[in-house]
Motif scaffolding. Structure first.
Motif, mmCIF file in Angstrom:
data_model
loop_
_atom_site.group_PDB
_atom_site.id
_atom_site.type_symbol
_atom_site.label_atom_id
_atom_site.label_comp_id
_atom_site.label_asym_id
_atom_site.label_seq_id
_atom_site.Cartn_x
_atom_site.Cartn_y
_atom_site.Cartn_z
ATOM 1 N N THR A 127 -24.006 31.141 13.658
ATOM 2 C CA THR A 127 -25.459 30.644 13.456
ATOM 3 C C THR A 127 -25.358 29.137 13.407
ATOM 4 O O THR A 127 -26.565 28.399 13.317
ATOM 5 N N THR A 140 -33.544 28.878 20.059
ATOM 6 C CA THR A 140 -33.423 29.451 18.561
ATOM 7 C C THR A 140 -34.745 29.953 18.448
ATOM 8 O O THR A 140 -35.069 31.591 18.006
ATOM 9 N N ASN A 144 -35.983 34.063 17.997
ATOM 10 C CA ASN A 144 -36.598 34.412 16.551
ATOM 11 C C ASN A 144 -37.994 35.017 17.048
ATOM 12 O O ASN A 144 -38.333 36.064 16.054
#
Length: 353
Positions: A127, A140, A144
């Protein structure tokens, strides 16, 4: 290097994997797999399988790209061995040595970048941000928000293609639809050392198999340059083959990258792009300048560049694609008003398992 028993040991870059045609590979080791071209494994795997061979992948994580996906698969497969060894598991460093390394990284690269690099190199963090990545924050958000998922094309809406044309380098392309306020990124493809006749076959077979309606083929602005050997431009060749080329606006590199940043929040990616084009966008990063101890404004030219250049052209083209007439079999306006086309995409666009 040829050994006395007749075996051959060879070093080769993953960006030139097609040089291994007919090599009869018995075993392969990928060093820094997260930085390699993931297409290399797809090319080499059938040869290894036929020869009952072996493969080893050694790497430091570089975000959740193709190396991450392969590690997840390997952890759950009976045919693979997978191990993630940080300094905590190996005991390679004392606590004091680790603290000194972190302090050194921070002093050189600053708090954010230094900590990210330390966690990546010493704790094998998936990450930690890819250092210098152009689209790290935007991609990202794609993950998400569930915008990397299984999707189908919306029937009745043209599927457009955007190209980064190469000969010695890869030619990379993306297939996409403009649906209401969103872009559906349906697939991608890259190949090196082939001509337009290969893509003529690829496009006809792909569109027929998927049942897609042909849209525009967006191509770089320099596609009109005439080739020395044939005397014809690739634009003329594409038209003769039945393609529908339209040139992308000629803007600067950084303007194109900024356009891609603004476009990514509108995109929903098919999960089939994760280990190829999507991984390339995650790996697309600035070049590090050792003398200045800073990242350059300009990108590193590696395997990720071709997909990233093609997506940059997509960001400059999709508004023109939106003007193409379409007859969707679903009421896009009604769905959008009800919030159904908001992120993540409507279930009607997902493939049935």
């Amino acid at each position: 290097m040829r050994l006395k028993n007749g075996s051959t040991w060879q070093l080769i870059g993953s960006d030139r994997y097609d040089n291994l045609v007919g090599a009869g590979i018995a075993g392969v080791t990928f060093s820094e797999w997260a930085l390699c071209n993931p297409s290399a494994w797809g090319y080499i795997r059938p040869m290894l399988q036929e020869n009952d061979g072996w493969a080893a992948f050694i790497t430091t994580p570089r975000g959740k790209n193709h190396a991450y996906s392969m590690f997840q698969h390997a952890e759950q497969s009976l045919d693979w061995f997978a191990e993630r060894s940080t300094i905590l598991e190996t005991g390679a460093l004392t606590e004091r040595q680790a603290e000194e390394a972190l302090a050194e990284y921070v002093s050189i690269y600053g708090e954010d970048v230094g900590t990210a690099q330390f966690e990546q190199e010493y704790y094998c963090s998936w990450t930690a941000a890819i250092l210098g990545a152009f689209y790290g924050r935007e991609l990202t958000a794609v993950r998400n928000e569930g915008r990397l998922c299984e999707i189908n094309a919306v029937p009745g809406v043209p599927v457009h293609t955007v190209w980064d044309l190469g000969v010695s380098d890869d030619t990379a392309l993306w297939h996409f639809q403009v649906v209401g306020s969103q872009l559906l990124i349906l697939g991608c493809h890259a190949q090196s050392g082939v001509g337009l006749d290969y893509y003529d076959t690829y496009m006809r077979e792909t569109y027929e198999r998927e049942g897609w309606i042909k849209g525009i083929d967006f191509v770089p602005h320099d596609v009109s340059v005439r080739e020395f050997t044939s005397g014809r431009s690739r634009l003329e060749t594409m038209v003769a083959m039945g393609f529908n080329p339209q040139r992308v606006p000629n803007v600067g590199l950084m303007d194109g990258i900024n356009a891609a940043r603004r476009t990514l929040p509108l995109c929903v990616f098919d999960v089939g792009t994760e280990m190829t084009g999507f991984a390339a966008l995650e790996a697309y990063k600035r070049k590090w300048d050792d003398k200045k101890k800073a990242y350059s404004l300009y990108p590193e030219h590696d395997w990720a560049s071709h997909y990233a250049d093609s997506f940059r052209y997509l960001a400059l083209s999709w508004r023109a694609a939106r003007a193409v007439p379409q007859r969707p079999t679903v009421n896009i306006q009604k769905i959008e008003q009800s919030g159904g086309l908001a992120i993540p995409p409507i279930k009607a666009l997902r493939r049935r398992r």
